[in-house]
Design a protein around this motif. Structure first.
Motif, PDB file in Angstrom:
ATOM      1  N   TYR A   1       0.828  -1.207   0.000  1.00  0.00           N
ATOM      2  CA  TYR A   1       0.000   0.000   0.000  1.00  0.00           C
ATOM      3  C   TYR A   1       0.864   1.260   0.000  1.00  0.00           C
ATOM      4  CZ  TYR A   1      -2.825   3.736   2.031  1.00  0.00           C
ATOM      5  OH  TYR A   1      -3.437   4.943   2.287  1.00  0.00           O
ATOM      6  N   LEU A   2       1.920   1.287   0.820  1.00  0.00           N
ATOM      7  CA  LEU A   2       2.768   2.477   0.912  1.00  0.00           C
ATOM      8  C   LEU A   2       3.441   2.780  -0.423  1.00  0.00           C
ATOM      9  CD1 LEU A   2       3.883   4.660   2.787  1.00  0.00           C
ATOM     10  CD2 LEU A   2       5.780   3.109   3.354  1.00  0.00           C
ATOM     11  N   ARG A   3       3.810   1.770  -1.164  1.00  0.00           N
ATOM     12  CA  ARG A   3       4.460   1.964  -2.466  1.00  0.00           C
ATOM     13  C   ARG A   3       3.497   2.642  -3.462  1.00  0.00           C
ATOM     14  NH1 ARG A   3       8.741  -1.064  -4.888  1.00  0.00           N
ATOM     15  NH2 ARG A   3       8.715  -0.999  -7.172  1.00  0.00           N
ATOM     16  N   ILE A   4       2.264   2.143  -3.513  1.00  0.00           N
ATOM     17  CA  ILE A   4       1.260   2.726  -4.405  1.00  0.00           C
ATOM     18  C   ILE A   4       0.968   4.173  -4.004  1.00  0.00           C
ATOM     19  CG2 ILE A   4      -1.144   2.590  -5.147  1.00  0.00           C
ATOM     20  CD1 ILE A   4       0.537   0.473  -6.414  1.00  0.00           C
ATOM     21  N   ARG A   5       0.837   4.394  -2.711  1.00  0.00           N
ATOM     22  CA  ARG A   5       0.474   5.733  -2.221  1.00  0.00           C
ATOM     23  C   ARG A   5       1.570   6.742  -2.527  1.00  0.00           C
ATOM     24  NH1 ARG A   5       1.494   8.433   2.641  1.00  0.00           N
ATOM     25  NH2 ARG A   5      -0.108  10.007   3.175  1.00  0.00           N
ATOM     26  N   GLU A   6       2.816   6.426  -2.234  1.00  0.00           N
ATOM     27  CA  GLU A   6       3.916   7.365  -2.466  1.00  0.00           C
ATOM     28  C   GLU A   6       4.055   7.714  -3.946  1.00  0.00           C
ATOM     29  OE1 GLU A   6       6.909   6.157   1.247  1.00  0.00           O
ATOM     30  OE2 GLU A   6       7.258   5.388  -0.786  1.00  0.00           O
TER      31      GLU A   6
END
Length: 413
Positions: free
Chosen positions: A355-360
């Motif tokens: 999730y953090l990868r997509i968000r950033e």
């Protein structure tokens, strides 16, 4: 005449006394010798005290008992035999109980020359002393038994991680009871025969030590069942290597699992084999999380049945993914990035991305004014590239920025 008789009696008494004193002196000398030998210290070699000291002490003790018995017998019978000895020849032979031979004397002297147990020894002698290791009666770590257990030592050589096994109840005692030649080796040969590489033995046993207690008949039956379902030998070997518990399940349970996925997903047998071959733990894990994720995809996320089939066929991990993570990722894709269901279905790997990868990455593209995910619009960015490209490639090809700019932006989040 009386004078001559008196002189004869005095001579006889003198002769008898001299013989008695000589015999008593000989017995006393031998008894002192026996007593001295019994006090010799035993030399300890190789952790055992059964070399010179005990053997010499045992022989001396036996001679001492025999000497004492003979001395006592001589004392009680001396007066009874005195008159008979006077009537015999001048040389009277007194039989010894156990005569001391030259070899026994030499043995006693050698024992007496041995070093004391408290005497200092050289470094060479100290190095030569070996104390046999004893298996500890109880321990909280299997490493304390490795040197004494052939099974554990060879499992370590195979790459088995004992620290993982000792955390599980009763596994340590089970391994200590196993014989490597009769219990472990046949199972390792079985794994090798079905195509499992030697380098995977340690991983399999570290995660499933109970395979060492499964009967070979059952193991062969389960492998034959998978082959009967048209799994190739190479696929079976790969499945066993990646899902160590696979062969612990009965044929009936394996058959029920395959039937469950075929029925729930409405897939063909070929597609089910493809899913299970790529994620073999589907045959081992609990079915409850799988059922829950299917309900989440259908009810909460709003995917249609054919869309779920496509997603699961492409990314089988969706079936075992964490429910919170799955819903969080979908919510960001659909509600924040405004990606419709059909695009997520077309690129289902985004559901398996952090999730953090997509968000950033999305926020960085939005900051640059390049967050465009509609294929019908210019500067379209495909979701699969957004999720899979490394940072440097993502910056140069999609964001058209430097890696340093992306790292500086991440610090602002």
């Amino acid at each position: 005449m009386a004078a001559s008789c008196t002189q004869l009696c005095l001579q006889c008494r003198s002769l008898l006394c001299s013989k008695t004193v000589a015999s008593t002196w000989r017995y006393s000398t031998q008894l002192r010798h026996c007593t001295t030998v019994t006090r010799l210290p035993a030399k300890i070699l190789n952790g055992s005290s059964v070399i010179w000291g005990n053997r010499t002490t045992t022989q001396a003790r036996q001679r001492w008992k025999q000497q004492m018995f003979c001395s006592s017998d001589f004392s009680t019978t001396h007066l009874a035999t005195e008159a008979k000895e006077l009537s015999k020849a001048d040389v009277v032979t007194i039989r010894d109980a156990v005569p001391v031979t030259e070899s026994q004397i030499s043995l006693d002297l050698d024992a007496a020359a041995e070093l004391s147990a408290l005497e200092e020894i050289s470094n060479e002698e100290a190095v030569s002393i070996s104390v046999p290791s004893v298996m500890p009666p109880a321990s909280t770590s299997l490493r304390d038994y490795v040197d004494q257990s052939e099974t554990l030592s060879k499992l370590v050589q195979l790459g088995v991680q004992l620290w993982k096994l000792e955390e599980r109840p009763n596994v340590g005692s089970m391994l200590l009871r196993l014989n490597f030649n009769t219990d472990v080796a046949p199972r390792l040969l079985f794994l090798k025969d079905i195509g499992v590489e030697d380098s995977r033995f340690g991983y399999i046993i570290s995660h499933n030590p109970f395979i060492l207690t499964e009967s070979l008949e059952n193991l062969h039956a389960r492998v034959n069942y998978l082959k009967s379902k048209k799994f190739s030998p190479e696929t079976v070997a790969s499945m066993v290597s990646r899902a160590p518990y696979l062969l612990n399940f009965s044929v009936k349970r394996l058959d029920n699992r395959l039937g469950f996925y075929q029925q729930q997903l409405s897939l063909s047998a070929s597609n089910v084999r493809n899913i299970v071959a790529r994620l073999p733990r589907l045959l081992c894990c609990s079915l409850e999380p799988v059922k829950e994720n299917l309900k989440v995809c259908e009810i909460e996320l709003g995917f249609k049945e054919n869309e779920i089939q496509h997603i699961v066929t492409a990314i089988p991990k969706v079936l075992t993914a964490n429910k919170r993570k799955l819903t969080q990722t979908f919510d960001f894709l659909h509600n924040t990035m405004k990606v419709p269901h059909h695009l997520i279905t077309k690129f289902p790997q985004v559901l398996n991305t952090k999730y953090l990868r997509i968000r950033e990455r999305h926020l960085f593209l939005k900051y640059l004014g390049k967050a465009q995910y509609d294929p019908s619009q210019p500067s379209y960015i495909a979701l699969d590239r957004l999720a899979s490209l490394p940072d440097e490639t993502f910056c140069t090809e999609l964001a058209l920025a430097t890696l340093e700019d992306f790292y500086l932006f991440q610090k602002t989040l």
